[in-house]
Design a protein around this motif. Structure first.
Motif, PDB file in Angstrom:
ATOM      1  N   ALA A  49       1.796  -1.499  19.109  1.00 52.11           N
ATOM      2  CA  ALA A  49       0.888  -2.645  19.018  1.00 52.11           C
ATOM      3  C   ALA A  49      -0.555  -2.243  19.339  1.00 52.11           C
ATOM      4  CB  ALA A  49       1.346  -3.756  19.958  1.00 52.11           C
ATOM      5  N   GLU A  50      -0.727  -1.380  20.319  1.00 50.67           N
ATOM      6  CA  GLU A  50      -2.083  -0.922  20.666  1.00 50.67           C
ATOM      7  C   GLU A  50      -2.664  -0.058  19.557  1.00 50.67           C
ATOM      8  OE1 GLU A  50      -5.608  -0.280  22.889  1.00 50.67           O
ATOM      9  OE2 GLU A  50      -4.113  -1.853  22.793  1.00 50.67           O
ATOM     10  N   TYR A  51      -1.844   0.801  18.990  1.00 50.92           N
ATOM     11  CA  TYR A  51      -2.287   1.639  17.871  1.00 50.92           C
ATOM     12  C   TYR A  51      -2.718   0.773  16.692  1.00 50.92           C
ATOM     13  CZ  TYR A  51      -2.035   4.922  13.993  1.00 50.92           C
ATOM     14  OH  TYR A  51      -2.311   5.660  12.868  1.00 50.92           O
ATOM     15  N   GLU A  52      -1.916  -0.235  16.370  1.00 55.09           N
ATOM     16  CA  GLU A  52      -2.258  -1.130  15.260  1.00 55.09           C
ATOM     17  C   GLU A  52      -3.531  -1.916  15.548  1.00 55.09           C
ATOM     18  OE1 GLU A  52       1.405  -3.293  14.861  1.00 55.09           O
ATOM     19  OE2 GLU A  52       2.213  -1.820  13.430  1.00 55.09           O
ATOM     20  N   ARG A  53      -3.726  -2.315  16.800  1.00 59.38           N
ATOM     21  CA  ARG A  53      -4.947  -3.024  17.187  1.00 59.38           C
ATOM     22  C   ARG A  53      -6.171  -2.133  16.977  1.00 59.38           C
ATOM     23  NH1 ARG A  53      -8.511  -3.782  21.244  1.00 59.38           N
ATOM     24  NH2 ARG A  53      -7.705  -2.055  22.465  1.00 59.38           N
ATOM     25  N   LEU A  54      -6.050  -0.880  17.366  1.00 62.18           N
ATOM     26  CA  LEU A  54      -7.166   0.062  17.184  1.00 62.18           C
ATOM     27  C   LEU A  54      -7.454   0.296  15.700  1.00 62.18           C
ATOM     28  CD1 LEU A  54      -6.340   2.635  19.994  1.00 62.18           C
ATOM     29  CD2 LEU A  54      -8.188   0.947  19.976  1.00 62.18           C
ATOM     30  N   LEU A  55      -6.408   0.399  14.884  1.00 59.24           N
ATOM     31  CA  LEU A  55      -6.604   0.558  13.440  1.00 59.24           C
ATOM     32  C   LEU A  55      -7.323  -0.651  12.853  1.00 59.24           C
ATOM     33  CD1 LEU A  55      -3.264   2.115  12.158  1.00 59.24           C
ATOM     34  CD2 LEU A  55      -5.487   3.224  12.377  1.00 59.24           C
ATOM     35  N   GLU A  56      -6.962  -1.835  13.312  1.00 65.89           N
ATOM     36  CA  GLU A  56      -7.596  -3.059  12.827  1.00 65.89           C
ATOM     37  C   GLU A  56      -9.075  -3.079  13.191  1.00 65.89           C
ATOM     38  OE1 GLU A  56      -7.244  -7.734  13.850  1.00 65.89           O
ATOM     39  OE2 GLU A  56      -5.359  -6.669  13.512  1.00 65.89           O
ATOM     40  N   ILE A  57      -9.401  -2.692  14.402  1.00 59.90           N
ATOM     41  CA  ILE A  57     -10.805  -2.627  14.831  1.00 59.90           C
ATOM     42  C   ILE A  57     -11.566  -1.636  13.965  1.00 59.90           C
ATOM     43  CG2 ILE A  57     -12.335  -1.848  16.692  1.00 59.90           C
ATOM     44  CD1 ILE A  57     -10.205  -3.002  18.640  1.00 59.90           C
TER      45      ILE A  57
END
Length: 96
Positions: A49-57
């Protein structure tokens, strides 16, 4: 980025206790893990979830145009500036 002592592990320990550390990440008992090899940080493990959040940013920041930063530019000026920026990036990446 800073790490707590329990977030820093050797690559050997990670290999031997991979399931344990994977569970700690997925359960959020650890926010991140720094993997150390030969006294150097080699990698960081994050929950999905954190990795996906960073990708979204990152994706959102790529979509910004020059107009987002300089709202007073006309569309023509902004397009010209974005073209110039792309050309500069080509120089940086040896794409000429």
């Amino acid at each position: 980025m800073t790490f707590q002592k329990n977030e820093i592990i050797s690559s050997t320990t990670l290999v031997r206790q991979f399931a344990t550390y994977l569970s700690k990440l997925s359960e959020y008992s650890l926010q991140k893990i720094a993997v150390i090899r030969n006294n150097e940080m080699e990698a960081v493990m994050l929950p999905v979830a954190e990795y996906e959040r960073l990708l979204e940013i990152e994706e959102k920041s790529r979509k910004k145009s020059v107009r987002d930063y300089f709202g007073t530019l006309s569309e023509t000026e902004a397009d010209a500036m974005e073209a110039a920026i792309r050309d500069c990036r080509k120089v940086d990446q040896n794409e000429w």
